[in-house]
Design a protein around this motif. Structure first.
Motif, short mmCIF file in Angstrom:
data_model
loop_
_atom_site.label_atom_id
_atom_site.label_comp_id
_atom_site.label_asym_id
_atom_site.label_seq_id
_atom_site.Cartn_x
_atom_site.Cartn_y
_atom_site.Cartn_z
N UNK A 193 0.84 -1.20 0.00
CA UNK A 193 0.00 0.00 0.00
C UNK A 193 0.88 1.25 0.00
N UNK A 194 1.96 1.20 0.75
CA UNK A 194 2.83 2.37 0.89
C UNK A 194 3.70 2.59 -0.34
N UNK A 195 4.17 1.51 -0.98
CA UNK A 195 5.22 1.67 -1.98
C UNK A 195 4.87 1.18 -3.38
N UNK A 196 3.80 0.41 -3.55
CA UNK A 196 3.47 -0.10 -4.87
C UNK A 196 2.96 1.03 -5.77
N UNK A 197 3.31 1.01 -7.08
CA UNK A 197 2.77 2.02 -7.99
C UNK A 197 1.27 1.87 -8.15
N UNK A 198 0.60 2.99 -8.41
CA UNK A 198 -0.86 3.01 -8.56
C UNK A 198 -1.25 2.88 -10.02
N UNK A 199 -2.26 2.07 -10.32
CA UNK A 199 -2.80 2.09 -11.69
C UNK A 199 -3.42 3.45 -11.97
N UNK A 200 -3.44 3.84 -13.24
CA UNK A 200 -3.90 5.19 -13.59
C UNK A 200 -4.92 5.15 -14.72
N UNK A 201 -5.82 4.21 -14.66
CA UNK A 201 -6.87 4.13 -15.65
C UNK A 201 -8.20 3.87 -14.96
N UNK A 229 -7.74 10.39 -12.40
CA UNK A 229 -8.68 9.44 -13.00
C UNK A 229 -9.81 10.13 -13.76
N UNK A 230 -9.74 11.44 -13.87
CA UNK A 230 -10.77 12.16 -14.59
C UNK A 230 -12.12 12.12 -13.92
N UNK A 231 -12.13 11.99 -12.60
CA UNK A 231 -13.38 11.90 -11.86
C UNK A 231 -13.63 13.12 -11.00
N UNK A 232 -14.70 13.07 -10.23
CA UNK A 232 -15.04 14.15 -9.33
C UNK A 232 -14.61 13.84 -7.91
N UNK A 233 -14.55 14.86 -7.08
CA UNK A 233 -14.17 14.68 -5.68
C UNK A 233 -15.08 15.54 -4.81
N UNK A 234 -15.60 14.94 -3.75
CA UNK A 234 -16.37 15.68 -2.75
C UNK A 234 -15.67 15.51 -1.41
N UNK A 235 -15.32 16.62 -0.78
CA UNK A 235 -14.64 16.59 0.51
C UNK A 235 -15.66 16.85 1.63
N UNK A 236 -15.47 16.13 2.74
CA UNK A 236 -16.35 16.29 3.90
C UNK A 236 -15.53 16.86 5.05
N UNK A 237 -15.68 18.16 5.25
CA UNK A 237 -14.93 18.86 6.28
C UNK A 237 -15.32 18.34 7.66
N UNK A 238 -14.34 18.24 8.53
CA UNK A 238 -14.60 17.82 9.90
C UNK A 238 -14.79 16.33 10.09
N UNK A 239 -14.63 15.54 9.03
CA UNK A 239 -14.82 14.09 9.14
C UNK A 239 -13.49 13.38 8.96
#
Length: 267
Positions: A193-201, A229-239
């Protein structure tokens, strides 16, 4: 059709799948497949599964090999991310139709790996490890919990407490009850989890749900993951990191289900 608790045979273990029908019996939406993170199991999704069923969504939650009530606990130290990835693929094959993939933390990384091998209707990453190499996560753990960082380097399962997973908004008794259910994790998987490369598709609509007070993944990583990934992101403050069990867990769930309904209307 999977009903209740179901066992899926693999060459290495019997896998636990917890299935929940929509309360109204609806089958017009694709089912959801929930994939847990480190040290957890299918049980972490109970709140979301029940609430999703009330809103007309079928779902299943997988316990990866060595986790929850799946087999393979005695060989936990051997399992790697590729083994967990195979578990997700096996669960996908057992679903009544291609599911929406929802992964938390390590489960978010597994979902991204599965996206290289299949194309689901959509994917949702819940406080996932960063889309880049996991150096940000590693640095954060080393700074906040140096002894746990050293445990991971020594091939031992890290330990988490309530402040790592939740914000102060969750009552302490509820947070402690959650953390008490956590188990050991594969040291090999931890390092990957810490060091493996991430897929990007991706190849499908993708949404990232991030936590503004995450203590395990730097919050700046969530919008970066979405952009890659060309997606959206929603952040939840305080969580905190455990969005599916936080004090206001229904907010991110409602956001996810609303987004999924929008994808169905405007594919």
């Amino acid at each position: 059709m999977i009903k209740g608790r179901h066992r899926v045979s693999t060459p290495a273990a019997e896998l636990e799948l917890r299935w929940r029908e929509a309360d109204d019996g609806a089958t017009d939406r694709p089912p959801l497949l929930f994939v847990h993170g480190v040290k957890a199991g299918a049980w972490v999704w109970e709140l979301w599964m029940a609430a999703a069923a009330a809103r007309g969504w079928r779902s299943a939650a997988l316990s990866l090999r060595g986790h929850g009530q799946s087999g393979g606990r005695e060989r936990l130290s051997r399992w790697r991310l590729r083994d967990y990835e195979d578990d997700v693929m096996r669960a996908v094959a057992e679903m009544p139709e291609p599911p929406v993939l929802v992964g938390h933390s390590m489960g978010g990384l597994l979902v991204r790996r599965v996206l290289v091998r299949s194309t689901p209707p959509a994917a949702v990453l819940v406080t996932p490890a960063g889309a880049r190499d996991g150096l940000g996560v590693t640095a954060l753990l080393a700074r906040r919990r140096p002894w746990q960082f050293l445990r991971s380097l020594a091939f031992r399962s890290i330990r988490l407490d309530a402040s790592d997973v939740f914000s102060p908004a969750l009552p302490p008794a509820a947070a402690e009850a959650y953390v008490a259910q956590l188990q050991d994790e594969s040291p090999l998987a931890q390092l990957e989890i810490a060091f493996a490369p991430r897929p990007r598709t991706a190849g499908c609509p993708l949404l990232v749900l991030g936590a503004g007070e995450d203590k395990l993944v730097p919050p700046v990583e969530f919008p970066r993951t979405a952009r890659i990934y060309g997606g959206g992101c929603v952040m939840f403050a305080g969580m905190g990191h455990g969005l599916m069990a936080e004090g206001f867990w229904d907010w991110p769930l409602a956001t996810m289900l609303g987004w999924l309904d929008a994808q169905r209307r405007d594919p």
